[in-house]
Design a protein around this motif. Structure first.
Motif, mmCIF file in Angstrom:
data_model
loop_
_atom_site.group_PDB
_atom_site.id
_atom_site.type_symbol
_atom_site.label_atom_id
_atom_site.label_comp_id
_atom_site.label_asym_id
_atom_site.label_seq_id
_atom_site.Cartn_x
_atom_site.Cartn_y
_atom_site.Cartn_z
ATOM 1 N N ARG A 44 36.970 21.725 26.985
ATOM 2 C CA ARG A 44 37.499 21.951 28.321
ATOM 3 C C ARG A 44 36.579 21.278 29.330
ATOM 4 O O ARG A 44 35.354 21.230 29.143
ATOM 5 C CB ARG A 44 37.601 23.447 28.625
ATOM 6 C CG ARG A 44 38.519 24.210 27.682
ATOM 7 C CD ARG A 44 38.527 25.701 27.994
ATOM 8 N NE ARG A 44 39.333 26.436 27.036
ATOM 9 C CZ ARG A 44 40.650 26.633 27.167
ATOM 10 N NH1 ARG A 44 41.280 26.140 28.230
ATOM 11 N NH2 ARG A 44 41.318 27.312 26.247
ATOM 12 N N ILE A 67 35.519 20.953 33.549
ATOM 13 C CA ILE A 67 35.415 21.826 34.714
ATOM 14 C C ILE A 67 36.098 21.189 35.920
ATOM 15 O O ILE A 67 35.914 19.997 36.208
ATOM 16 C CB ILE A 67 33.939 22.115 35.032
ATOM 17 C CG1 ILE A 67 33.322 22.974 33.935
ATOM 18 C CG2 ILE A 67 33.787 22.806 36.376
ATOM 19 C CD1 ILE A 67 31.860 23.286 34.157
ATOM 20 N N ASP A 68 36.894 21.998 36.587
ATOM 21 C CA ASP A 68 37.423 21.651 37.907
ATOM 22 C C ASP A 68 36.636 22.486 38.901
ATOM 23 O O ASP A 68 37.002 23.638 39.215
ATOM 24 C CB ASP A 68 38.920 21.950 37.987
ATOM 25 C CG ASP A 68 39.524 21.532 39.339
ATOM 26 O OD1 ASP A 68 38.765 21.002 40.170
ATOM 27 O OD2 ASP A 68 40.725 21.767 39.544
ATOM 28 N N ALA A 69 35.515 21.938 39.389
ATOM 29 C CA ALA A 69 34.622 22.714 40.243
ATOM 30 C C ALA A 69 35.288 23.122 41.543
ATOM 31 O O ALA A 69 34.963 24.175 42.115
ATOM 32 C CB ALA A 69 33.347 21.910 40.523
ATOM 33 N N ALA A 70 36.240 22.323 42.047
ATOM 34 C CA ALA A 70 36.880 22.633 43.330
ATOM 35 C C ALA A 70 37.704 23.909 43.242
ATOM 36 O O ALA A 70 37.784 24.688 44.207
ATOM 37 C CB ALA A 70 37.745 21.454 43.775
ATOM 38 N N HIS A 71 38.348 24.171 42.109
ATOM 39 C CA HIS A 71 39.219 25.335 41.970
ATOM 40 C C HIS A 71 38.645 26.379 41.021
ATOM 41 O O HIS A 71 39.296 27.406 40.771
ATOM 42 C CB HIS A 71 40.599 24.899 41.456
ATOM 43 C CG HIS A 71 41.290 23.915 42.355
ATOM 44 N ND1 HIS A 71 41.110 22.551 42.239
ATOM 45 C CD2 HIS A 71 42.149 24.106 43.396
ATOM 46 C CE1 HIS A 71 41.837 21.922 43.143
ATOM 47 N NE2 HIS A 71 42.479 22.846 43.876
ATOM 48 N N LYS A 104 38.127 26.221 37.739
ATOM 49 C CA LYS A 104 38.955 26.281 36.548
ATOM 50 C C LYS A 104 38.350 25.431 35.430
ATOM 51 O O LYS A 104 37.549 24.514 35.670
ATOM 52 C CB LYS A 104 40.380 25.798 36.849
ATOM 53 C CG LYS A 104 41.135 26.638 37.855
ATOM 54 C CD LYS A 104 41.515 27.991 37.278
ATOM 55 C CE LYS A 104 42.364 28.802 38.235
ATOM 56 N NZ LYS A 104 42.745 30.120 37.664
ATOM 57 N N HIS A 129 39.946 23.121 32.482
ATOM 58 C CA HIS A 129 41.176 22.506 31.996
ATOM 59 C C HIS A 129 40.969 22.009 30.569
ATOM 60 O O HIS A 129 39.942 21.400 30.249
ATOM 61 C CB HIS A 129 41.591 21.344 32.901
ATOM 62 C CG HIS A 129 41.896 21.779 34.303
ATOM 63 N ND1 HIS A 129 42.940 22.602 34.630
ATOM 64 C CD2 HIS A 129 41.247 21.508 35.471
ATOM 65 C CE1 HIS A 129 42.968 22.821 35.936
ATOM 66 N NE2 HIS A 129 41.935 22.163 36.473
ATOM 67 N N SER A 188 41.265 29.720 31.361
ATOM 68 C CA SER A 188 41.087 28.617 32.298
ATOM 69 C C SER A 188 40.209 28.995 33.471
ATOM 70 O O SER A 188 39.728 28.120 34.196
ATOM 71 C CB SER A 188 42.459 28.135 32.807
ATOM 72 O OG SER A 188 43.098 29.185 33.535
ATOM 73 N N GLY A 216 31.735 20.311 31.348
ATOM 74 C CA GLY A 216 32.639 21.307 30.798
ATOM 75 C C GLY A 216 31.994 22.014 29.634
ATOM 76 O O GLY A 216 30.756 22.151 29.566
ATOM 77 N N ARG A 276 34.065 7.929 31.992
ATOM 78 C CA ARG A 276 34.409 8.028 33.417
ATOM 79 C C ARG A 276 33.767 6.901 34.215
ATOM 80 O O ARG A 276 34.401 6.285 35.083
ATOM 81 C CB ARG A 276 33.952 9.375 33.954
ATOM 82 C CG ARG A 276 34.438 9.680 35.365
ATOM 83 C CD ARG A 276 33.946 11.029 35.833
ATOM 84 N NE ARG A 276 32.520 11.023 36.090
ATOM 85 C CZ ARG A 276 31.971 10.582 37.233
ATOM 86 N NH1 ARG A 276 32.745 10.098 38.200
ATOM 87 N NH2 ARG A 276 30.672 10.604 37.410
#
Length: 671
Positions: A322, A324-328, A330, A332, A350, A407, A442
């Motif tokens: 998974r 990390i969506d640091a802004a939300h 979550k 993913h 999540s 993540g 990335r």
């Protein structure tokens, strides 16, 4: 035979048991050297006694032999006395007195003995009694007859009495000989006894030395050989308290220590062997994973392949990666293996703070050996989603990269399982490898995007500064042509049409040049042919005389560096063709310690003080400056009105193209 024995129960403890082993000595009375010295001394005494006895017997025999000679000479001397007596009666010269004195002397020596000769009678009573008879017969009967006969008595009286004396002397001699014969037999018996004692003593000494020295040495030698064959349970018997007993005790102590050391060493070797085998497996896993991560080009495929290999290595039943969506806040799912879609997409899983996977992103590593516990949410206690799926153990690890946390990845086990520290360390290392590989993907994507953006920017500049300007000029001429047509001004129309034709040709040439530049591809070593083709195309496009010189034999530039140099050369020649109005242009390319490209024309030139980035005549210079900046080179432009333009590109040989990561960092910092 040597058998394993306990040295503590075989022999009594030494008297100096309180003394440390390193300085303990064998008592003097128990030493092997004491026994050897005593045995040697006893043997010496026996030998010396036997030799002394034989010497004494020999000495006695020698004295008895002399006594036999002197006793036998009594008869001869008695007969000489008779002869001298007969001479004396006849008036002839004689030695009667001398012979009588000699016989007296002989008898006196037989009685006294003479150790110097040696001479002495045996100490037998019969022999001494017989000597007394002989002396008495001489002193009382024969000697007076000899003395009297010399004066008045006839010699016949002495001669008649002589046989009795001679018989007594013979008897004395026989007695002495008989005694001497017995002593001779005794001497021979002594010598035979000495020989027997010597043989028996030699055998006894050899046997004792075998028991005391050779047998213990053989036992010790056999023990050393068996010890060399790693028979560390062997113990030597301690039957004596001499040096060999002490040595055997030391051997047994050494065997005890070696047995303990070998057992400990064997255990340590087995442990080290297992550790090396584990490390080899870990290295193989790391090598295989690194090779796979370097080959993968897609993040999802990379994550799935990573999970498959890790699950196979650690016999896991499921796994997920998974990001990390640091802004939300979550997590993913990037990839999952062995999990149902419901579990993989679980909303609780999540959320970063609602599951173990999210906790691992903060703690670095979370391992749960048994998931049959409960996770508290509010006032309710619910079973873990992984537990409802049938998993009883899990381990989550954070994916780190040089830029931060990306993540987590999680392994699920259907049976409770506790990971040892070595496995945890390996999984953490693999997690860092995956995080670094994802970050490289990335960065590579960002670098490719940045390269596309930069190329699009250069394309846009090229289109704007060449084709767009030409189309603007054509648009203006078309408007003028329309006005002239409306006015029926044929003269102006005839003037505008050639301008339109020329503008269309210029735009066409610009399009072809741009297409050619975009399609240019170089590999190492292709610089010279590409430069020659570019100069040849310039000669075909205009009447300006172009001279090309290439010097030096330095190592070639990298393909990307060669391509940027070629773009700069094409742009410089394009500016000469469009704006310089030059008759001659010189292109010089030097590949020595540093790389240098010089393009110089004899055209109209321009005033550098009036240089304006928005001037269409100088847009090509902007493009060259940007490419030189990308190349890491220095671009120098020398221009004077009426004196032409000199464009010099200098690239130090140690310089390289900037890394895409540096370009990305520069772009992010500028934003």
């Amino acid at each position: 035979m040597l058998a394993p024995t306990n040295p503590d129960t075989t022999a009594p403890q030494p008297d100096n048991a309180h003394v440390p082993e390193a300085v303990r000595l064998t008592p003097l009375r128990h030493r092997l050297s004491t026994r050897i010295i005593l045995l040697s001394f006893a043997s010496l005494m026996v030998v010396l006694g036997m030799i002394s006895g034989t010497l004494y017997l020999s000495w006695k025999l020698e004295g008895a032999g002399a006594a036999i000679n002197d006793a036998g000479s009594l008869r001869m001397r008695a007969n000489r006395v008779a002869i001298e007596l007969t001479r004396a009666q006849s008036g002839s010269p004689n030695d009667l007195a001398g012979q009588v004195a000699a016989l007296d002397t002989t008898l006196a020596q037989l009685r006294r003995g003479n150790p110097a000769r040696p001479l002495f009678l045996p100490d037998e009573p019969a022999i001494q009694a017989k000597l007394d008879l002989v002396v008495t017969d001489w002193q009382q009967r024969l000697k007076p007859l000899a003395v009297a006969t010399a004066s008045t008595t006839p010699a016949t009286a002495y001669i008649d009495a002589l046989p009795v004396f001679v018989n007594e002397a013979d008897s004395l001699v026989k007695l002495i000989e008989r005694d001497n014969a017995s002593k001779t037999d005794l001497l021979r018996l002594s010598q035979a006894s000495l020989a027997i004692i010597a043989c028996v003593g030699t055998v006894a000494v050899i046997y004792l030395l075998y028991l005391w020295i050779i047998l213990p040495v053989l036992r010790l030698q056999d023990g050393l050989q068996r010890m060399a064959a790693r028979e560390f349970s062997l113990r030597l018997p301690i039957a004596t308290r001499d040096e060999f007993g002490t040595l055997n005790a030391g051997f047994n102590r050494m065997a005890d220590e070696l047995q303990e050391l070998y057992q400990d060493l064997a255990a340590r070797v087995d442990s080290k062997t297992a550790e090396l085998a584990r490390q080899n497996r870990d290295l193989e896993a790391l090598y295989d994973m690194t090779a796979f991560l370097n080959r993968a080009s897609d993040a999802e495929a990379m994550a799935r392949g990573f999970l498959e290999r890790v699950m196979r290595q650690f016999e896991a039943d499921g796994g997920t990666v998974r990001v990390i969506d640091a802004a939300h806040g979550k997590l993913h799912r990037l990839a999952s293996v062995g999990l149902s879609d419901a579990l993989a997409e679980n909303s609780r899983c999540s959320a970063i703070h609602d599951c173990h996977c999210g906790a691992a992103a903060e703690a670095g590593m979370i391992t749960v050996a048994d998931l049959r516990q409960f996770v508290r949410q509010g006032s309710e206690t619910q079973e873990s989603p992984c537990g409802r799926e049938g998993f009883r153990g899990m381990a989550a690890f954070r994916l780190d990269s040089p830029r931060g946390t990306l993540g987590t990845f999680t392994l699920h086990f259907r049976n409770p399982r506790e990971l040892p520290p070595s496995d945890r360390q390996l999984l953490q290392t693999l997690a860092r490898h995956l995080g670094t590989a994802l970050e490289h993907l990335r960065l590579a994507a960002s670098a490719r995007q940045l390269a596309v953006v930069e190329e699009r920017n250069l394309v846009a500049q090229g289109l704007h500064d060449s084709i767009a300007q030409g189309l603007n000029f054509l648009n203006l001429q078309v408007q003028l042509l329309g006005d002239a047509v409306e006015r029926n001004d044929n003269a102006e129309t005839r003037e505008i049409v050639p301008l339109l034709r020329h503008g269309v040709e210029e735009s066409y040439q610009d399009v072809r040049e741009l297409l050619h530049n975009f399609r240019s591809r170089l590999t190492t070593g292709d610089m010279r042919p590409a430069v020659e083709d570019t100069v040849a195309r310039f000669r075909r496009q205009c009447r300006t005389d172009a001279r090309l010189t290439i010097e030096g034999s330095g190592p070639p530039l990298q393909p990307e560096q060669q391509l940027q140099v070629l773009f700069i050369l094409q742009e410089a020649l394009s500016n000469v063709r469009k704006h310089a109005m030059a008759e001659h242009v010189t292109i010089s390319l030097t590949q020595g310690r540093d790389f240098q490209l010089v393009v110089q024309d004899d055209g109209e030139g321009f005033d550098p003080s009036e240089f304006d980035g928005q001037d269409s005549a100088h847009v090509g210079l902007h493009i060259m400056q940007e490419r030189a900046s990308r190349l890491g080179a220095t671009l120098t432009i020398d221009a004077r009105p009426g004196a032409g333009v000199r464009v010099a590109l200098s690239l130090p040989r140690g310089e390289t193209m900037p890394h895409p990561d540096e370009l990305l960092a520069a772009q992010e910092s500028s934003q």
